[in-house]
Design a protein around this motif. Structure first.
Motif, PDB file in Angstrom:
ATOM      1  N   TYR A  54       0.837  -1.209   0.000  1.00  0.00           N
ATOM      2  CA  TYR A  54       0.000   0.000   0.000  1.00  0.00           C
ATOM      3  C   TYR A  54       0.869   1.254   0.000  1.00  0.00           C
ATOM      4  N   TYR A  55       1.920   1.243   0.820  1.00  0.00           N
ATOM      5  CA  TYR A  55       2.800   2.406   0.891  1.00  0.00           C
ATOM      6  C   TYR A  55       3.507   2.611  -0.450  1.00  0.00           C
ATOM      7  N   LEU A  56       3.988   1.529  -1.063  1.00  0.00           N
ATOM      8  CA  LEU A  56       4.723   1.649  -2.314  1.00  0.00           C
ATOM      9  C   LEU A  56       3.821   2.114  -3.446  1.00  0.00           C
ATOM     10  N   ILE A  57       2.648   1.491  -3.562  1.00  0.00           N
ATOM     11  CA  ILE A  57       1.744   1.845  -4.654  1.00  0.00           C
ATOM     12  C   ILE A  57       1.184   3.243  -4.452  1.00  0.00           C
ATOM     13  N   LEU A  92      -6.844  -1.677   0.039  1.00  0.00           N
ATOM     14  CA  LEU A  92      -8.007  -2.308   0.665  1.00  0.00           C
ATOM     15  C   LEU A  92      -8.292  -3.679   0.050  1.00  0.00           C
ATOM     16  N   CYS A  93      -8.103  -3.780  -1.272  1.00  0.00           N
ATOM     17  CA  CYS A  93      -8.284  -5.090  -1.895  1.00  0.00           C
ATOM     18  C   CYS A  93      -7.229  -6.076  -1.393  1.00  0.00           C
ATOM     19  N   VAL A 113      -5.242   5.438  -5.896  1.00  0.00           N
ATOM     20  CA  VAL A 113      -4.914   4.087  -6.358  1.00  0.00           C
ATOM     21  C   VAL A 113      -4.371   3.258  -5.198  1.00  0.00           C
ATOM     22  N   GLY A 114      -3.530   3.875  -4.352  1.00  0.00           N
ATOM     23  CA  GLY A 114      -2.965   3.148  -3.227  1.00  0.00           C
ATOM     24  C   GLY A 114      -4.022   2.631  -2.276  1.00  0.00           C
ATOM     25  N   VAL A 115      -5.013   3.452  -1.958  1.00  0.00           N
ATOM     26  CA  VAL A 115      -6.061   3.032  -1.036  1.00  0.00           C
ATOM     27  C   VAL A 115      -6.926   1.952  -1.664  1.00  0.00           C
ATOM     28  N   ILE A 154      -9.055 -14.920  -3.470  1.00  0.00           N
ATOM     29  CA  ILE A 154      -7.740 -14.463  -3.019  1.00  0.00           C
ATOM     30  C   ILE A 154      -6.869 -14.107  -4.214  1.00  0.00           C
ATOM     31  N   THR A 155      -6.946 -14.941  -5.249  1.00  0.00           N
ATOM     32  CA  THR A 155      -6.117 -14.713  -6.420  1.00  0.00           C
ATOM     33  C   THR A 155      -6.378 -13.348  -7.026  1.00  0.00           C
ATOM     34  N   MET A 156      -7.632 -12.954  -7.124  1.00  0.00           N
ATOM     35  CA  MET A 156      -7.963 -11.659  -7.724  1.00  0.00           C
ATOM     36  C   MET A 156      -7.373 -10.503  -6.916  1.00  0.00           C
ATOM     37  N   PHE A 157      -7.497 -10.577  -5.615  1.00  0.00           N
ATOM     38  CA  PHE A 157      -7.009  -9.483  -4.786  1.00  0.00           C
ATOM     39  C   PHE A 157      -5.485  -9.396  -4.826  1.00  0.00           C
ATOM     40  N   TYR A 158      -4.823 -10.557  -4.817  1.00  0.00           N
ATOM     41  CA  TYR A 158      -3.370 -10.538  -4.890  1.00  0.00           C
ATOM     42  C   TYR A 158      -2.899 -10.054  -6.257  1.00  0.00           C
ATOM     43  N   LEU A 159      -3.582 -10.471  -7.312  1.00  0.00           N
ATOM     44  CA  LEU A 159      -3.190 -10.035  -8.647  1.00  0.00           C
ATOM     45  C   LEU A 159      -3.391  -8.541  -8.835  1.00  0.00           C
ATOM     46  N   LEU A 160      -4.432  -7.996  -8.204  1.00  0.00           N
ATOM     47  CA  LEU A 160      -4.596  -6.539  -8.243  1.00  0.00           C
ATOM     48  C   LEU A 160      -3.401  -5.845  -7.601  1.00  0.00           C
ATOM     49  N   CYS A 161      -2.957  -6.375  -6.485  1.00  0.00           N
ATOM     50  CA  CYS A 161      -1.806  -5.776  -5.797  1.00  0.00           C
ATOM     51  C   CYS A 161      -0.545  -5.913  -6.637  1.00  0.00           C
TER      52      CYS A 161
END
Length: 990
Positions: free
Chosen positions: A215-218, A232-233, A226-228, A530-537
């Motif tokens: 979150y901090y990096l993005i 959150l995802c 975009v970071g938030v 889980i896969t979707m949220f990690y892939l978003l990150c």
């Protein structure tokens, strides 16, 4: 005190308060000779508190006497924890060779920074635009234990990556996809995390990191919004991952001890055409035990991060031990030993298991011809991808690392390569170890083949998954608290946590989400989420590095050199491809959720400027666009009004109102659908060095007011000795290239006669002359107080008195007014002023044809005026104003003549010699009288009137010109006086 070779002393303060740690006492300067005899390098070192320091200077040209002390007023400031400014620091010092450069202030800051430790100087987590960033310095504190690359990054990443999927799903994946496609699957998912690790390494080595992980990096790369949204995802992904690990541990436990199940049941599946009894954990057992385990883990989390860190190393030992046991068992396996279906490492099994065997299964993953779930490569990507996640575990611990810029790249990349290699080797071994039926039906094949007993693997699986679940329940609340502490999303204010405190409310919320996912009970349905949220990150990290690398701003200097924008872009594309391969429905839902959060933060959030990559992209795009515009004239089809708004050139406004409210409304009327930019300018009288701070405060107030009035523009405050000097500087220098203001907008000085402001005529005329010389159009608003806002609808006509060629500016302004809701019900009338002997009908036809070609609908009216010496019946109020103006001009002229005769000089006005042709003055008065009479006759009920601005006559007194203008605008309630410039702003051609 110490003496050098030349007898020069260095003194230090023995102030008790200072030496006790509240200030700079207890320090001394010791010159250090750097390379190339650089004597400008100084080092701070400690001395005994309360004592005087002494050291001998060995350099030939030593510094003169330097006193390091603190005045009483500065001591009080130090108690507040703020650093003094440069001026005060220098003022507190005695002679110094580098006093000119503010030397002592720099040494003070560096000395304090080294003395108290780098972690004590904290910048705000979420700076706001225009906020001052204080540097608070606290007394020395004991530093917490810092971790290195191995324990701080490599081990946590390894522990998070090697999880439940490897133990209880990997052999099943090999049986379903075959060896060939399993290798492709591992390489495909591994390349995603590998490229993400490259991008993560580049961003993490571009400066110091704080809490918040990805979150901090993005957020610092792509902006708070975009970071938030991605943060959150990612939080949701971690919370759901906790449920995944809990269910994996419970399923392993119930499989190892079936008698522990509360709800008994046997499942019959068809294998080779026959029904085979298969005992699998009941769904309700998974739910009950899962909820109990989650609650127990939450109690441990509430015990604090110290308790978790103490038991964390214990979770690694069973993982490593179980891996050794599994590989030893693989090499010791023989045909039908230790179970039926085991072939040992057989080439025949390798060949048979090379191809895929996709089929339908029940919800437990057991092959069933009547099953409702059909597995394909895309579905297996969603099932396997969580087995390669966990690469952010090291960056999440950035606050506890000794050297983040070294540990994160090396540790994360090593863990990624090690686990990817382990997966590739395991695919080959599992494919050659057993038959396909065994691979598909024995969900715990790793425990079956483990040596010496399956119990070791069971214990390893349970402890590793519980440890991973514990880390998820520990990290997710801290991620949520980090987002809440940045105070960007107002709704998250309840999840804030004090510095160094435990995020208890965020932990309760995370536990609630985890329990909700556990109640679902089906492991294979949770993993795609889980896969979707990690892939978003991961996609956000890749896009961040891509943007920063492509823009290549001066601040982009990562220590990790093995990166390129093309790799980051490819990594982001792989993330997107994997998302759609898994499930386009889940992809759209996750993207919609992230977009919804982004929109909410943009509208309701309080995000400030974090120096993100988008701002750099906007800056470079603006520079490139500005260069592409060039310095040549813009084509009329691409011409946009860029008004320069004079906020308060005449009169005074309340102190808290930096601009006339109706000027902002009028500026909006000059834009079509809000496109364009306005420059709001105010001039402060005085010297710049004395008024600089006042100018900055006024600029902030004006910017806030512009934003409040919803005007797209910028604010500028100029300090000048006089208004004329200030405007002359503005009109010459404001803007860049073709983005210079092209229209000067100001209020008509109606108050100059009532308040007897005799300096206004000269200033007003000077501004108009400056605009003519600088080739700027002029729009003067008379009746500004009555100008309608966006909610006041106007009816009637917009009347244009088109007298001179102005490039079509007056026509264009009338069309822009029609695009606003307040004037959209009006119609345009164009009055053409012609001489008495002109062919009125021919002029009317020409103007109609011209307006038709310009795609403008307007009624054309031609008015023939008599010559200046012919007098006709006028309006009574106009005649009265005309007589008054003639009397005032005659009185002013007689005073000028008396002064000239008395001093023996030519006629002077406003400090300049003037030439007065009385007959010409009379002619100008009659001309303005005729025009005013015509306006009152035809346009008394018009919504707004536009008339051409006559230029100030050369060598004419400014007072006379103001009389002409007053007579022209007399009794007209709402008037725009317009003068174009030497270019067209409309075109006949497409």
């Amino acid at each position: 005190m110490a003496a050098d070779n030349n007898g020069v002393d260095i003194e230090t303060s023995d102030d008790n308060d200072f030496s006790s740690g509240r200030g700079l006492g207890g320090r001394k300067y010791r010159p250090v000779i750097a390379q190339d005899d650089d004597r400008a390098v100084l080092e701070m070192s400690s001395i005994d508190p309360g004592g005087r320091a002494s050291s001998s200077l060995d350099t030939p040209n030593d510094l003169k006497k330097v006193k390091v002390g603190i005045p009483p007023d500065m001591a009080s400031e130090r108690k507040d924890g703020s650093l003094p400014n440069h001026g005060r620091a220098n003022g507190a010092q005695a002679e110094s060779k580098l006093e000119l450069f503010g030397f002592d202030s720099l040494v003070n800051i560096l000395g304090l920074k080294r003395y108290y430790g780098r972690d004590q100087i904290q910048a705000p987590s979420s700076p706001r635009d225009g906020d001052d960033v204080p540097i608070n310095i606290e007394p020395p504190k004991s530093e917490s234990v810092k971790s290195g690359t191995m324990m701080g990054v490599f081990i946590p990443c390894l522990q998070n990556i090697l999880g439940i999927i490897y133990y209880i799903r990997f052999s099943w994946i090999v049986g379903m996809a075959g060896i060939g496609q399993s290798l492709v699957l591992v390489a495909f998912c591994g390349s995603c995390t590998f490229l993400t690790t490259i991008s993560l390494s580049a961003i993490a080595t571009n400066g110091a990191m704080k809490g918040g992980g990805p979150y901090y990096l993005i957020g610092r790369a792509l902006g708070p919004e975009v970071g938030v949204s991605i943060g959150l995802c990612f939080f949701l992904g971690n919370a759901v991952a906790g449920a995944l690990y809990v269910l994996g541990a419970v399923e392993t436990f119930l499989t190892a001890l079936p008698q522990a199940g509360i709800f008994k049941g046997t499942t019959f599946v068809k294998i080779n055409g026959s029904d085979v009894a298969q005992t699998s954990p009941n769904l309700h057992d998974l739910q009950v035990y899962g909820v109990i385990v989650t609650i127990i883990l939450c109690f441990i989390v509430f015990g604090g991060v110290k308790m978790i860190n103490r038991v964390a190393p214990a979770f690694l030992i069973p993982v490593v031990l179980s891996l050794f046991c599994i590989f030893i068992g693989i090499f010791l396996a023989r045909k039908n030993y230790p179970a039926d279906g085991i072939t040992g490492l057989s080439l025949e099994s390798f060949k048979k298991n090379w191809d895929s065997a996709y089929q339908t299964t029940n919800h437990a993953g057991i092959p069933d011809p009547n099953g409702k779930i059909y597995w394909s490569f895309n579905a297996l990507v969603g099932l396997f991808f969580p087995a390669v996640t966990g690469i952010m575990a090291g960056s999440n611990r950035s606050a506890s690392l000794k050297d983040t810029q070294r540990s994160i790249p090396i540790g994360t990349l090593s863990a990624t390569l090690a686990t990817s290699g382990l997966y590739l080797v395991t695919v080959l071994f599992f494919g050659a170890l057993a038959t396909r039926e065994k691979l598909l039906t024995d969900r715990l094949l790793t425990a079956t083949v483990a040596w010496p007993a399956p119990a070791i693997t069971y214990v390893g699986i349970i402890l590793s998954t519980l440890g991973a679940a514990l880390q998820s329940l520990t990290g997710a609340p801290r991620l949520l608290a980090a987002i809440a502490n940045d105070d960007i999303l107002p709704v998250l204010k309840y999840f804030k946590a004090a510095d160094g405190g435990e995020p208890h409310i965020a932990t309760l919320f995370t536990a609630f989400l985890c329990i909700a996912c556990v109640i679902i009970g089906n492991l294979d349905l949770i993993t795609p989420t889980i896969t979707m949220f990690y892939l978003l990150c991961y996609g956000g990290v890749n896009l961040s590095c891509f943007l920063l690398d492509l823009l290549d701003a001066p601040s982009w200097r990562p220590r990790w050199k093995f990166h390129h924008w093309s790799l980051s872009l490819f990594g982001a594309l792989i993330c997107i491809v994997i998302m759609f391969l898994i499930s386009w429905a889940f992809t759209l839902v996750s993207l919609a959720l992230a977009t919804l959060i982004y929109y909410y933060v943009s509208v309701k959030g309080k995000a400030g400027d974090w120096g993100d990559g988008f701002k750099s992209a906007y800056f470079q795009l603006a520079l490139r666009s500005l260069r592409s515009l060039g310095a040549n004239q813009v084509h009329p089809k691409n011409w946009y009004p860029i008004p320069l708004i004079f906020c308060r050139p005449w009169g005074k406004l309340p102190e808290n109102v930096p601009c006339h409210p109706k000027l902002a409304d009028f500026a909006n009327c000059m834009k079509k659908k809000g496109r364009g930019m306005s420059i709001f300018v105010s001039i402060l009288d005085g010297e710049y060095h004395e008024c600089a701070e006042d100018a900055k405060a006024a600029c902030r107030a004006l910017s806030t007011y512009i934003e409040y009035k919803r005007c797209e523009g910028v604010a500028e405050i100029v300090v000048a000795p006089t208004m004329s000097d200030g405007f002359r500087g503005i009109v010459q220098t404001m803007g860049l290239g073709n983005l210079k203001p092209n229209i000067v907008v100001m209020r008509y000085p109606e108050i100059w006669r009532q308040e007897n402001l005799t300096e206004i005529p000269a200033t007003f005329v000077g501004i108009i002359n400056d605009c003519i010389v600088a080739n700027k159009a002029v729009v003067i608003v008379k009746g500004l107080d009555e100008w309608p806002n966006e909610y006041q609808r106007q009816y009637g006509t917009i009347d244009l008195y088109w007298i001179v060629r102005d490039g079509g500016l007056m026509l264009l302004l009338s069309q822009l007014l029609l695009t606003k809701e307040s004037f959209e019900s009006c119609k345009i009338q164009v009055f053409c002023i012609a001489e008495e002997d002109s062919d009125a009908e021919e002029l009317k036809a020409d103007v109609k044809k011209f307006l038709y070609d310009l795609r403008m609908q307007a009624e054309v009216i031609v008015i023939s005026m008599k010559s200046w010496d012919g007098q006709s019946e006028q309006q009574d109020e106009s005649v009265e104003a005309f007589n008054g103006a003639r009397e005032r001009i005659a009185s002013y002229l007689s005073e000028m003549k008396e002064k000239a005769q008395k001093h023996g000089t030519p006629l002077m006005a406003d400090g300049k010699a003037v030439v007065v042709n009385e007959q010409q003055v009379e002619k100008f008065l009659y001309t303005t009288l005729k025009l005013n009479t015509t306006i009152l006759r035809y346009s008394r009920m018009a919504a707004v009137v536009l008339v051409s601005l006559p230029p100030p006559p050369l060598n004419h007194p400014a007072y006379f010109y103001m009389e002409y203008m007053d007579l022209l605008v007399e009794n007209v309630p709402r008037l725009l006086i317009v003068r174009g410039y030497r270019r067209d702003v409309v075109t006949l051609f497409t």
